[in-house]
Design a protein around this motif. Structure first.
Motif, PDB file in Angstrom:
ATOM      1  N   SER A   1     -17.667  10.756   3.115  1.00 32.84           N
ATOM      2  CA  SER A   1     -16.287  10.961   3.570  1.00 32.84           C
ATOM      3  C   SER A   1     -16.142  12.268   4.329  1.00 32.84           C
ATOM      4  CB  SER A   1     -15.334  10.937   2.367  1.00 32.84           C
ATOM      5  OG  SER A   1     -15.261   9.640   1.818  1.00 32.84           O
ATOM      6  N   SER A   2     -16.822  13.310   3.874  1.00 28.20           N
ATOM      7  CA  SER A   2     -16.763  14.597   4.572  1.00 28.20           C
ATOM      8  C   SER A   2     -17.332  14.479   5.980  1.00 28.20           C
ATOM      9  CB  SER A   2     -17.538  15.661   3.790  1.00 28.20           C
ATOM     10  OG  SER A   2     -16.989  15.817   2.499  1.00 28.20           O
ATOM     11  N   TYR A   3     -18.394  13.714   6.122  1.00 31.53           N
ATOM     12  CA  TYR A   3     -18.983  13.513   7.448  1.00 31.53           C
ATOM     13  C   TYR A   3     -18.022  12.752   8.352  1.00 31.53           C
ATOM     14  CZ  TYR A   3     -21.931  11.491  11.082  1.00 31.53           C
ATOM     15  OH  TYR A   3     -22.437  11.083  12.285  1.00 31.53           O
ATOM     16  N   PHE A   4     -17.374  11.709   7.781  1.00 32.89           N
ATOM     17  CA  PHE A   4     -16.438  10.926   8.574  1.00 32.89           C
ATOM     18  C   PHE A   4     -15.238  11.770   9.005  1.00 32.89           C
ATOM     19  CE2 PHE A   4     -17.702   6.479   6.843  1.00 32.89           C
ATOM     20  CZ  PHE A   4     -18.803   6.486   7.698  1.00 32.89           C
ATOM     21  N   SER A   5     -14.755  12.644   8.111  1.00 33.17           N
ATOM     22  CA  SER A   5     -13.571  13.438   8.426  1.00 33.17           C
ATOM     23  C   SER A   5     -13.830  14.454   9.530  1.00 33.17           C
ATOM     24  CB  SER A   5     -13.076  14.156   7.163  1.00 33.17           C
ATOM     25  OG  SER A   5     -14.065  15.060   6.696  1.00 33.17           O
ATOM     26  N   SER A   6     -15.109  14.743   9.789  1.00 33.62           N
ATOM     27  CA  SER A   6     -15.432  15.701  10.848  1.00 33.62           C
ATOM     28  C   SER A   6     -15.311  15.085  12.233  1.00 33.62           C
ATOM     29  CB  SER A   6     -16.857  16.236  10.641  1.00 33.62           C
ATOM     30  OG  SER A   6     -17.811  15.185  10.761  1.00 33.62           O
TER      31      SER A   6
ATOM     32  N   PRO B   1      -6.663  16.336   3.070  1.00 41.95           N
ATOM     33  CA  PRO B   1      -5.438  17.105   3.241  1.00 41.95           C
ATOM     34  C   PRO B   1      -5.722  18.593   3.389  1.00 41.95           C
ATOM     35  CG  PRO B   1      -5.322  15.624   1.327  1.00 41.95           C
ATOM     36  CD  PRO B   1      -6.732  15.639   1.789  1.00 41.95           C
ATOM     37  N   SER B   2      -4.943  19.235   4.209  1.00 41.78           N
ATOM     38  CA  SER B   2      -5.064  20.681   4.381  1.00 41.78           C
ATOM     39  C   SER B   2      -3.683  21.284   4.559  1.00 41.78           C
ATOM     40  CB  SER B   2      -5.943  21.006   5.599  1.00 41.78           C
ATOM     41  OG  SER B   2      -5.391  20.429   6.770  1.00 41.78           O
ATOM     42  N   SER B   3      -3.582  22.599   4.389  1.00 39.98           N
ATOM     43  CA  SER B   3      -2.288  23.267   4.422  1.00 39.98           C
ATOM     44  C   SER B   3      -1.984  23.766   5.821  1.00 39.98           C
ATOM     45  CB  SER B   3      -2.280  24.423   3.417  1.00 39.98           C
ATOM     46  OG  SER B   3      -2.532  23.963   2.125  1.00 39.98           O
ATOM     47  N   LEU B   4      -1.620  22.858   6.704  1.00 41.51           N
ATOM     48  CA  LEU B   4      -1.309  23.247   8.075  1.00 41.51           C
ATOM     49  C   LEU B   4       0.161  23.583   8.241  1.00 41.51           C
ATOM     50  CD1 LEU B   4      -3.432  20.701  10.140  1.00 41.51           C
ATOM     51  CD2 LEU B   4      -4.016  23.037   9.451  1.00 41.51           C
ATOM     52  N   ASP B   5       0.977  22.974   7.435  1.00 47.25           N
ATOM     53  CA  ASP B   5       2.409  23.218   7.586  1.00 47.25           C
ATOM     54  C   ASP B   5       2.972  23.971   6.404  1.00 47.25           C
ATOM     55  OD1 ASP B   5       2.137  21.297   5.713  1.00 47.25           O
ATOM     56  OD2 ASP B   5       3.674  19.934   6.522  1.00 47.25           O
TER      57      ASP B   5
ATOM     58  N   GLU C   1      -5.706  13.126  -5.365  1.00 48.04           N
ATOM     59  CA  GLU C   1      -6.026  12.180  -6.416  1.00 48.04           C
ATOM     60  C   GLU C   1      -6.577  10.880  -5.837  1.00 48.04           C
ATOM     61  OE1 GLU C   1      -3.207  13.744  -6.061  1.00 48.04           O
ATOM     62  OE2 GLU C   1      -3.089  15.098  -7.779  1.00 48.04           O
ATOM     63  N   SER C   2      -5.951  10.389  -4.769  1.00 46.05           N
ATOM     64  CA  SER C   2      -6.419   9.165  -4.141  1.00 46.05           C
ATOM     65  C   SER C   2      -7.802   9.353  -3.536  1.00 46.05           C
ATOM     66  CB  SER C   2      -5.431   8.728  -3.050  1.00 46.05           C
ATOM     67  OG  SER C   2      -5.887   7.567  -2.387  1.00 46.05           O
ATOM     68  N   GLY C   3      -8.027  10.510  -2.903  1.00 45.15           N
ATOM     69  CA  GLY C   3      -9.321  10.766  -2.301  1.00 45.15           C
ATOM     70  C   GLY C   3     -10.427  10.854  -3.333  1.00 45.15           C
ATOM     71  N   GLU C   4     -10.121  11.425  -4.487  1.00 41.58           N
ATOM     72  CA  GLU C   4     -11.130  11.546  -5.539  1.00 41.58           C
ATOM     73  C   GLU C   4     -11.606  10.184  -6.010  1.00 41.58           C
ATOM     74  OE1 GLU C   4     -11.663  13.671  -9.944  1.00 41.58           O
ATOM     75  OE2 GLU C   4      -9.717  13.633  -8.939  1.00 41.58           O
ATOM     76  N   VAL C   5     -10.706   9.207  -6.021  1.00 43.68           N
ATOM     77  CA  VAL C   5     -11.045   7.872  -6.512  1.00 43.68           C
ATOM     78  C   VAL C   5     -11.671   7.023  -5.417  1.00 43.68           C
ATOM     79  CG1 VAL C   5     -10.115   5.738  -7.475  1.00 43.68           C
ATOM     80  CG2 VAL C   5      -9.231   7.938  -8.251  1.00 43.68           C
TER      81      VAL C   5
ATOM     82  N   ASP D   1       0.857  -1.186   0.000  1.00 44.04           N
ATOM     83  CA  ASP D   1       0.000   0.000   0.000  1.00 44.04           C
ATOM     84  C   ASP D   1       0.891   1.233   0.000  1.00 44.04           C
ATOM     85  OD1 ASP D   1      -2.303   1.484   2.397  1.00 44.04           O
ATOM     86  OD2 ASP D   1      -1.948   1.898   0.283  1.00 44.04           O
ATOM     87  N   ASP D   2       1.147   1.790  -1.200  1.00 41.12           N
ATOM     88  CA  ASP D   2       2.086   2.900  -1.289  1.00 41.12           C
ATOM     89  C   ASP D   2       1.399   4.207  -1.676  1.00 41.12           C
ATOM     90  OD1 ASP D   2       1.380   2.262  -3.828  1.00 41.12           O
ATOM     91  OD2 ASP D   2       3.413   1.997  -4.605  1.00 41.12           O
ATOM     92  N   SER D   3       0.088   4.282  -1.455  1.00 47.18           N
ATOM     93  CA  SER D   3      -0.615   5.514  -1.791  1.00 47.18           C
ATOM     94  C   SER D   3      -0.840   6.340  -0.540  1.00 47.18           C
ATOM     95  CB  SER D   3      -1.958   5.196  -2.454  1.00 47.18           C
ATOM     96  OG  SER D   3      -2.771   4.450  -1.590  1.00 47.18           O
ATOM     97  N   SER D   4      -0.596   7.609  -0.649  1.00 42.47           N
ATOM     98  CA  SER D   4      -0.796   8.507   0.478  1.00 42.47           C
ATOM     99  C   SER D   4      -2.185   9.128   0.404  1.00 42.47           C
ATOM    100  CB  SER D   4       0.270   9.602   0.466  1.00 42.47           C
ATOM    101  OG  SER D   4       1.552   9.034   0.562  1.00 42.47           O
ATOM    102  N   ASN D   5      -2.487   9.908   1.410  1.00 43.09           N
ATOM    103  CA  ASN D   5      -3.769  10.600   1.430  1.00 43.09           C
ATOM    104  C   ASN D   5      -3.675  11.840   0.547  1.00 43.09           C
ATOM    105  OD1 ASN D   5      -6.286  11.536   2.079  1.00 43.09           O
ATOM    106  ND2 ASN D   5      -5.592  12.532   3.971  1.00 43.09           N
ATOM    107  N   THR D   6      -3.625  11.618  -0.752  1.00 43.22           N
ATOM    108  CA  THR D   6      -3.515  12.712  -1.709  1.00 43.22           C
ATOM    109  C   THR D   6      -4.896  13.052  -2.235  1.00 43.22           C
ATOM    110  OG1 THR D   6      -3.202  11.182  -3.549  1.00 43.22           O
ATOM    111  CG2 THR D   6      -1.228  11.924  -2.376  1.00 43.22           C
TER     112      THR D   6
END
Length: 617
Positions: free
Chosen positions: A564-569, A584-588, A552-556, A545-550
């Motif tokens: 998914s939005s409900y789960f991420s909350s 993913p978000s721009s925290l860093d 592109e991966s989330g779209e598929v 399993d070499d896919s990150s939480n990108t």
């Protein structure tokens, strides 16, 4: 059946389509630098939506590609269910398996792994099912083998086959709960950690080899017809596969024009069966085939099952429990579990192959867990509806993605809807139930041979120059043939004093895939060797399993309808193995939340979330 690790022979377009192209994932070993670059491009990616008419056309193609395997299962099961001479019930079974396959396909594409992968009946459950039905208490009465003595509408005959079906249903439903648990708990990684190519190879190979008797019995009813069927399938699939046939096509840009379709490469089994079937019909009409049941070749006639087409209803809606309340056999459950484990490992390989051919990133752990869980749910539904089988991912259709260069999952959605429609129209199953026995035998000759070879192909990951590996594979294969054969000939040899235990051992030891896989598993995990020698290094690399939480991966792979939005909350849901991680978000400042990224940990390494979920369940 077996995972398609390489796209052999899939480097041509089946359809000359216009549209935007997507790059296929880069291969680690380039075949030829001078090869045309368009061979590695897709017309439609996994998330694209082709025109509706193209979805229907390609959806029909996927249905036709899977038909050979789907109709073979009820035809084989009919022997153990005492239904050889009941064409109408066979047609009902085919309609049911079409309906459930379509339903499970929609579930898998929508809520499961979300890749364009079709679901259908599985041969991994066929061997333990036939072993269960061959037990003394389920042996078919002699009178059911004589067509002249069978009254298909009598209460006695109906109880004979439905009692066997109900026992099979209950065993499949209980066994499928194990797959549901393993999938949604995320424990599939533990199985992949200990099961390698030297376990999978004999397991899959023995599925095909153990069915040689069914193939020989059917083909032997008329060797001329069965040889013709086998020859036609070989001709279409091997010798004519690179010949494109022009077909009229209409598009807004080019209007009416011709497109070249590799029809022989796409539909070799269906074409071979249809042509042989037509020849048998002609020979029957002119009485070239003997009308006397005592003469050789009588079973090649197409009028043996009476007016099945006339008797079959136009519309038939399969429903759960249509054969009665399922019963549970402990022996049957034990055998089904062996098939379920094998099916799970195969499906993981199919997911990775499908992602590569459809232009998607490698499937992350949460998608694989959902895929296996939904397949278990599909087996549960198949048992409830009474197909006599389960469901699994179809490698044949994964290969078709490479042929057509169309990786859109909307095409598979169309396939699922079409299969449901085929299951509702009773005449469709009735048509396939009239295929003569020798034609089916000729198809089995090719199909079971390919399944056996597909199992052996897994040895490419192991070092077969090693005497250790040669011993493990050879001993596992030979034991998987010898022990079941001896137990079948000596059914009273197992007497432990506990009837239930005798039945469990009877089913397991007469299931070739279990015996061979068991010895392969034990020997491969106990005889010392390096991971490279055992093939685990390359095997795990293929399933890593070499896919990150990108994005592109989330779209598929993320769940649809805003789930998914409900789960991420909810922060605690990130510990649920089948839930997508937070977006993913721009925290860093780099555009990704480091804490939300999935670790690039191999599937074989259990995570804390897997352990927590497993204990909780």
């Amino acid at each position: 059946m077996a995972p398609e690790k390489e796209s052999n022979g899939l480097d041509n377009y089946a359809f000359a389509l216009d549209g935007r192209f997507c790059d296929l994932p880069e291969r680690k070993h380039e075949e030829d630098a001078s090869e045309d670059g368009d061979n590695n491009k897709l017309t439609y990616c996994v998330t694209d939506v082709p025109p509706w008419y193209l979805c229907i056309i390609l959806g029909i193609q996927h249905c036709l590609t899977a038909i050979g395997g789907i109709i073979a299962i009820p035809l084989i099961l009919s022997q153990g269910l005492c239904l050889q001479h009941d064409g109408l019930t066979q047609s009902h079974l085919m309609s049911t398996i079409f309906f459930v396959s379509g339903l499970c396909t929609l579930l898998q594409v929508t809520f499961g792994v979300r890749l364009p992968i079709l679901q259908g009946g599985t041969f991994t459950l066929l061997s333990p099912s036939m072993a269960m039905l061959s037990m003394p208490e389920w042996t078919c009465p002699a009178w059911t083998q004589n067509a002249s003595l069978v009254n298909t509408s009598s209460a006695e005959f109906i109880e004979v086959w439905q009692s066997r079906m109900r026992a099979l249903q209950g065993s499949i439903m209980v066994g499928s709960l194990f797959q549901v648990f393993v999938g949604f708990s995320g424990l599939i990684g533990l199985f992949i950690r200990f099961i390698g190519p030297l376990t999978i190879a004999p397991t899959i190979s023995l599925i095909g080899l153990s069915l040689f008797d069914s193939a020989g019995s059917s083909a032997g009813n008329h060797w001329g017809i069965s040889t013709m069927t086998t020859g036609l399938i070989i001709l279409f699939s091997q010798y004519l596969r690179h010949i494109a046939v022009p077909f009229p096509t209409y598009s807004k840009d080019k209007k009416l024009h011709t497109s070249r379709i590799y029809v022989f490469q796409i539909l070799p089994v269906l074409l071979g069966i249809t042509l042989s079937w037509l020849i048998c019909y002609i020979l029957t009409r002119f009485n070239v085939l003997p009308p006397n049941p005592d003469h050789y070749g009588y079973l090649a006639r197409t009028d043996l099952k009476g007016d099945v087409m006339g008797q079959a209803p136009w519309f038939s809606f399969p429903y759960p429990g249509q054969w009665g309340t399922p019963t549970v056999s402990l022996a049957g459950v034990a055998g089904i579990l062996a098939g379920v484990i094998s099916s799970m490992i195969e499906s993981v390989g199919d997911y990775h192959a499908c992602a590569r051919l459809s232009g998607a990133p490698p499937p992350p752990k949460h998608a694989i867990n959902r895929g296996i869980g939904i397949e278990g749910l599909g087996c549960l539904l198949a048992g409830a509806w009474g197909t006599g089988n389960g469901t699994t991912s179809y490698s044949e259709n994964v290969g078709a993605l490479g042929i057509t260069k169309v990786g859109s999952r909307m095409v598979i959605v169309a396939s699922g809807i079409l299969m449901i429609v085929m299951g509702v129209f009773g005449k469709v199953g009735a048509i396939f139930s009239t295929i003569p026995s020798p034609v089916i035998g000729g198809m089995f000759m090719v199909m079971f041979g390919v399944i056996s070879a597909a199992g052996v192909s897994n040895l490419q990951y192991a070092d077969m120059n090693s005497s250790r590996n040669i011993f493990i594979f050879g001993f596992s294969m030979f034991s998987g043939l010898v022990i079941p054969n001896w137990i079948i000939k000596n059914p009273k040899a197992i007497t432990t004093g506990v009837v239930e235990l005798d039945q469990v051992l009877q089913v397991l030891l007469t299931t070739s895939m279990f015996v061979g896989g068991f010895f392969g598993f034990i020997l491969d995990n106990t005889i010392p060797a390096s991971k490279h020698e055992r093939g685990l290094h390359t095997w795990n690399k293929a399933h890593e399993d070499d896919s990150s939480n990108t994005l592109e991966s989330g779209e598929v792979y993320n769940l649809p309808f805003g789930i998914s939005s409900y789960f991420s909350s909810s922060s605690w849901l990130r510990y649920v193995p089948f839930c997508p991680p937070g977006a993913p978000s721009s925290l860093d400042g780099s555009g990704a939340d480091v804490t939300a990224l999935e670790s690039k940990q191999p599937l074989g390494q259990p995570e804390t979330s897997q352990i927590i979920m497993g204990v909780a369940l």
